[in-house]
Design an enzyme around this catalytic site. Structure first.
Site, PDB file in Angstrom:
ATOM      1  N   ARG A 234     -20.601   8.445 -17.145  1.00  0.00           N
ATOM      2  CA  ARG A 234     -20.296   7.029 -17.245  1.00  0.00           C
ATOM      3  C   ARG A 234     -18.860   6.624 -17.060  1.00  0.00           C
ATOM      4  O   ARG A 234     -18.473   5.667 -17.330  1.00  0.00           O
ATOM      5  CB  ARG A 234     -20.872   6.095 -18.284  1.00  0.00           C
ATOM      6  CG  ARG A 234     -22.660   6.019 -18.234  1.00  0.00           C
ATOM      7  CD  ARG A 234     -23.068   5.218 -19.168  1.00  0.00           C
ATOM      8  NE  ARG A 234     -24.380   5.216 -19.070  1.00  0.00           N
ATOM      9  CZ  ARG A 234     -25.252   5.773 -19.954  1.00  0.00           C
ATOM     10  NH1 ARG A 234     -24.450   6.194 -20.890  1.00  0.00           N
ATOM     11  NH2 ARG A 234     -26.557   5.907 -19.879  1.00  0.00           N
TER      12      ARG A 234
ATOM     13  N   LYS B 213      -9.118   2.438  -6.373  1.00  0.00           N
ATOM     14  CA  LYS B 213     -10.473   2.516  -5.411  1.00  0.00           C
ATOM     15  C   LYS B 213     -10.702   3.841  -5.019  1.00  0.00           C
ATOM     16  O   LYS B 213     -10.067   4.660  -4.722  1.00  0.00           O
ATOM     17  CB  LYS B 213      -9.659   1.692  -4.028  1.00  0.00           C
ATOM     18  CG  LYS B 213      -9.791   0.207  -4.011  1.00  0.00           C
ATOM     19  CD  LYS B 213      -9.638  -0.205  -2.438  1.00  0.00           C
ATOM     20  CE  LYS B 213      -9.685  -1.862  -2.527  1.00  0.00           C
ATOM     21  NZ  LYS B 213      -9.320  -2.356  -1.181  1.00  0.00           N
TER      22      LYS B 213
ATOM     23  N   GLU C  11       1.659   3.149   6.888  1.00  0.00           N
ATOM     24  CA  GLU C  11       1.419   2.470   5.584  1.00  0.00           C
ATOM     25  C   GLU C  11       2.716   1.922   4.790  1.00  0.00           C
ATOM     26  O   GLU C  11       2.957   0.826   4.466  1.00  0.00           O
ATOM     27  CB  GLU C  11       0.582   3.205   4.759  1.00  0.00           C
ATOM     28  CG  GLU C  11      -0.737   3.486   5.079  1.00  0.00           C
ATOM     29  CD  GLU C  11      -1.910   2.337   4.738  1.00  0.00           C
ATOM     30  OE1 GLU C  11      -1.465   1.216   4.341  1.00  0.00           O
ATOM     31  OE2 GLU C  11      -3.211   2.634   5.295  1.00  0.00           O
TER      32      GLU C  11
ATOM     33  N   LYS D 288       2.551  -1.794  -4.141  1.00  0.00           N
ATOM     34  CA  LYS D 288       1.136  -1.863  -4.462  1.00  0.00           C
ATOM     35  C   LYS D 288       1.039  -2.087  -5.831  1.00  0.00           C
ATOM     36  O   LYS D 288       0.072  -2.736  -6.349  1.00  0.00           O
ATOM     37  CB  LYS D 288       0.665  -0.249  -3.907  1.00  0.00           C
ATOM     38  CG  LYS D 288      -0.664   0.091  -4.397  1.00  0.00           C
ATOM     39  CD  LYS D 288      -1.381   0.393  -3.144  1.00  0.00           C
ATOM     40  CE  LYS D 288      -2.779   0.174  -3.571  1.00  0.00           C
ATOM     41  NZ  LYS D 288      -3.818   1.095  -2.710  1.00  0.00           N
TER      42      LYS D 288
ATOM     43  N   GLU E   6      -9.549  -7.150  -6.028  1.00  0.00           N
ATOM     44  CA  GLU E   6      -9.388  -7.670  -4.614  1.00  0.00           C
ATOM     45  C   GLU E   6     -10.268  -9.007  -4.691  1.00  0.00           C
ATOM     46  O   GLU E   6     -11.118  -9.150  -3.678  1.00  0.00           O
ATOM     47  CB  GLU E   6      -9.845  -6.647  -3.675  1.00  0.00           C
ATOM     48  CG  GLU E   6      -9.134  -7.065  -2.267  1.00  0.00           C
ATOM     49  CD  GLU E   6      -9.723  -6.045  -1.106  1.00  0.00           C
ATOM     50  OE1 GLU E   6      -9.361  -4.868  -1.574  1.00  0.00           O
ATOM     51  OE2 GLU E   6      -9.957  -6.417  -0.004  1.00  0.00           O
TER      52      GLU E   6
ATOM     53  N   ARG F 267      -4.987  -9.026  -3.470  1.00  0.00           N
ATOM     54  CA  ARG F 267      -4.810  -7.730  -2.904  1.00  0.00           C
ATOM     55  C   ARG F 267      -5.218  -7.241  -1.500  1.00  0.00           C
ATOM     56  O   ARG F 267      -5.139  -6.360  -0.908  1.00  0.00           O
ATOM     57  CB  ARG F 267      -5.996  -6.781  -3.758  1.00  0.00           C
ATOM     58  CG  ARG F 267      -5.747  -5.371  -3.653  1.00  0.00           C
ATOM     59  CD  ARG F 267      -6.407  -4.393  -4.913  1.00  0.00           C
ATOM     60  NE  ARG F 267      -6.417  -3.068  -4.516  1.00  0.00           N
ATOM     61  CZ  ARG F 267      -6.706  -2.120  -5.214  1.00  0.00           C
ATOM     62  NH1 ARG F 267      -6.959  -2.182  -6.600  1.00  0.00           N
ATOM     63  NH2 ARG F 267      -6.797  -0.798  -4.928  1.00  0.00           N
TER      64      ARG F 267
ATOM     65  N   ASN G 223      -4.436  -4.983   3.091  1.00  0.00           N
ATOM     66  CA  ASN G 223      -5.215  -4.783   4.268  1.00  0.00           C
ATOM     67  C   ASN G 223      -4.679  -4.891   5.723  1.00  0.00           C
ATOM     68  O   ASN G 223      -5.269  -5.196   6.428  1.00  0.00           O
ATOM     69  CB  ASN G 223      -6.862  -5.033   4.197  1.00  0.00           C
ATOM     70  CG  ASN G 223      -7.439  -4.574   2.827  1.00  0.00           C
ATOM     71  OD1 ASN G 223      -7.120  -3.455   2.545  1.00  0.00           O
ATOM     72  ND2 ASN G 223      -8.135  -5.227   2.244  1.00  0.00           N
TER      73      ASN G 223
ATOM     74  N   HIS H 211      -5.586  -3.694   8.870  1.00  0.00           N
ATOM     75  CA  HIS H 211      -6.945  -2.708   8.664  1.00  0.00           C
ATOM     76  C   HIS H 211      -8.233  -3.125   9.143  1.00  0.00           C
ATOM     77  O   HIS H 211      -9.180  -2.320   9.579  1.00  0.00           O
ATOM     78  CB  HIS H 211      -7.127  -2.573   7.119  1.00  0.00           C
ATOM     79  CG  HIS H 211      -6.213  -1.630   6.507  1.00  0.00           C
ATOM     80  ND1 HIS H 211      -4.764  -1.641   6.459  1.00  0.00           N
ATOM     81  CD2 HIS H 211      -6.084  -0.364   5.681  1.00  0.00           C
ATOM     82  CE1 HIS H 211      -3.973  -0.600   6.049  1.00  0.00           C
ATOM     83  NE2 HIS H 211      -4.939   0.279   5.271  1.00  0.00           N
TER      84      HIS H 211
ATOM     85  N   HIS I 157      -9.950  -0.542  11.154  1.00  0.00           N
ATOM     86  CA  HIS I 157     -11.434  -0.016  10.972  1.00  0.00           C
ATOM     87  C   HIS I 157     -12.179  -0.040  12.175  1.00  0.00           C
ATOM     88  O   HIS I 157     -13.029   0.809  12.350  1.00  0.00           O
ATOM     89  CB  HIS I 157     -11.816  -0.558   9.695  1.00  0.00           C
ATOM     90  CG  HIS I 157     -11.285  -0.453   8.421  1.00  0.00           C
ATOM     91  ND1 HIS I 157     -11.615  -1.061   7.315  1.00  0.00           N
ATOM     92  CD2 HIS I 157     -10.481   0.612   8.166  1.00  0.00           C
ATOM     93  CE1 HIS I 157     -10.915  -0.652   6.251  1.00  0.00           C
ATOM     94  NE2 HIS I 157     -10.280   0.368   6.799  1.00  0.00           N
TER      95      HIS I 157
ATOM     96  N   HIS J 189      -5.998   7.828  10.435  1.00  0.00           N
ATOM     97  CA  HIS J 189      -6.146   6.377   9.882  1.00  0.00           C
ATOM     98  C   HIS J 189      -4.943   5.388   9.947  1.00  0.00           C
ATOM     99  O   HIS J 189      -4.750   4.363  10.418  1.00  0.00           O
ATOM    100  CB  HIS J 189      -6.442   6.478   8.407  1.00  0.00           C
ATOM    101  CG  HIS J 189      -6.502   5.235   7.500  1.00  0.00           C
ATOM    102  ND1 HIS J 189      -7.700   4.157   7.808  1.00  0.00           N
ATOM    103  CD2 HIS J 189      -5.599   4.652   6.701  1.00  0.00           C
ATOM    104  CE1 HIS J 189      -7.124   3.170   6.849  1.00  0.00           C
ATOM    105  NE2 HIS J 189      -6.255   3.335   6.163  1.00  0.00           N
TER     106      HIS J 189
HETATM  107  N1  GLY Z   1      -5.741   0.421   0.226  1.00  0.00           N
HETATM  108  C1  GLY Z   1      -5.976  -0.918  -0.103  1.00  0.00           C
HETATM  109  C2  GLY Z   1      -6.010  -1.079  -1.487  1.00  0.00           C
HETATM  110  O1  GLY Z   1      -5.760  -0.315  -2.145  1.00  0.00           O
HETATM  111  O2  GLY Z   1      -6.364  -2.326  -2.027  1.00  0.00           O
END
Ligand code: GLY
Length: 363
Positions: A125, A147, A189, A233, A243, A247, A251, A254, A258, A271
């Protein structure tokens, strides 16, 4: 700047990102500094390529300092970022006797980091883990912010959790062994941070002298751009960890990125390369909507080009684009949501983008 520390302020989940040349060679000293006692079990997750370069010295340093360390290598490539690999990690964790007091370390790029994070989020957990990213892309993006994910056959990163690392250690020396193409993809990025929030970083990247220093991988310059990227960031993640709002601006580029990765097959574009094309499309839509000037659009385009990043949109069928965009977990209530630039250093979230504005880029 030859060393830097950035705090990611998240209450009792706060942690520091340390950027310093040679930091991975002194990992035990760094662990002791953040309170990881040297009788703890540590499972290091990496892949063969990275392990061949760094793991011998890394594990020796841990063992010499009485940590009980073991390494497990996952197969490289997006296609192995899945539940099967995660399950292999659980098996190793069980055999090694990883308990709540143990630690997992991700030593590698974004794939290693994402899957290790998810293993740490779910094993017993949730146990502590540390990110040691070795690609520019993972240094400035995925290693910070918590993430974690694996892919599902129906889409990228569909299974995951938010689980913040205990610390992040970034060694710019590892970029010296990174293929040039991957370095450039990481720069996409970095340029993204310039567009979304940091005009000063953008201007730093435009400067010819700085560009040459970066291309020659001079630590001081690498640390400067990694530091600026992570500061942005860190600020955004601390405002909106899960998010629900701001946040999403991370993106930028993105959504189309994607789509391109998905429809061209993961592997044809890295990417960062796909994101570069995505930023160009977003920039062009912003131009058409009168959100930013032609001059800013050209500046973005030129900067992307100067790191050999692609801007040509591959041939993709319109219906496929819609299918992917609607399935993208960032699309809410069936509406198309895009991050569009308003100038260098400023973007906004738009929920009202109509098909005709973006479908014209596809056949
Ligand atoms: N890569 C986007 C984020 O970490 O929200």
């Amino acid at each position: 700047m030859n060393k830097s520390k950035i705090l990611v302020p998240l209450g009792n989940k706060s942690y520091e990102v340390t950027i310093a040349a040679g930091v991975i060679n002194n990992i035990s000293q760094e662990l002791l500094k953040i309170g990881v006692k040297n009788n703890r079990k540590i499972l290091v997750i990496s892949n063969k390529e990275i392990s061949d370069l760094y793991s011998e010295e890394f594990l020796k340093n841990l063992k010499d300092n009485n940590y009980q360390a073991q390494i497990f290598l996952i197969k490289a490539g997006e296609s192995h970022k899945n539940l099967e690999t995660l399950s292999e990690i659980y098996n190793i964790a069980f055999e090694f006797g990883l308990d709540r007091n143990s630690l997992i370390i991700a030593l590698g790029g974004g794939i290693v980091g994402d899957i290790t994070g998810l293993a740490a989020a779910t094993w017993l957990r949730g146990i502590e883990y540390i990110q040691i990213p070795t690609t520019l892309l993972s240094m400035v993006d995925s290693s910070v912010g918590g993430k974690t994910a694996v892919n599902h056959p129906k889409g990228k990163n569909l299974i995951g959790a938010f689980h913040q690392p205990k610390a992040v250690f970034i060694d710019p020396e590892t970029l010296k062994t990174l293929p040039k193409r991957e370095f450039n993809a990481g720069m996409a990025e970095v340029i993204k941070y310039g567009i979304i929030k940091d005009k000063e970083l953008f201007e730093f990247l435009e400067n010819e002298k700085n560009k040459n220093k970066l291309i020659n991988l001079e630590n001081e310059y690498l640390i400067k751009i990694i530091n600026s990227s992570i500061k942005t960031k860190s600020y955004i993640v601390s405002e909106d960890e899960k998010e629900h709002g701001i946040r999403a601006i991370l993106n930028y580029g993105h959504s189309f990125g994607h789509v391109i990765e998905n429809l061209c097959g993961y592997g044809e574009f890295l990417h960062g390369e796909a994101i570069s094309i995505g930023m160009r499309i977003a920039g062009d839509i912003a131009l058409e909507k009168g959100l930013w000037s032609k001059e800013d659009f050209i500046r973005q385009d030129n900067l992307l080009k100067s790191y050999s990043l692609p801007n040509k949109i591959p041939k993709i069928n319109k219906n496929e684009v819609i299918r992917i965009l609607m399935g993208d977990k960032k699309v809410r209530d069936g509406k198309m949501r895009f991050i569009l630039p308003k100038g260098i250093g400023e973007v906004d979230i738009y929920d009202d983008i109509v098909d005709s504005l973006f479908l014209k880029y596809f056949s």
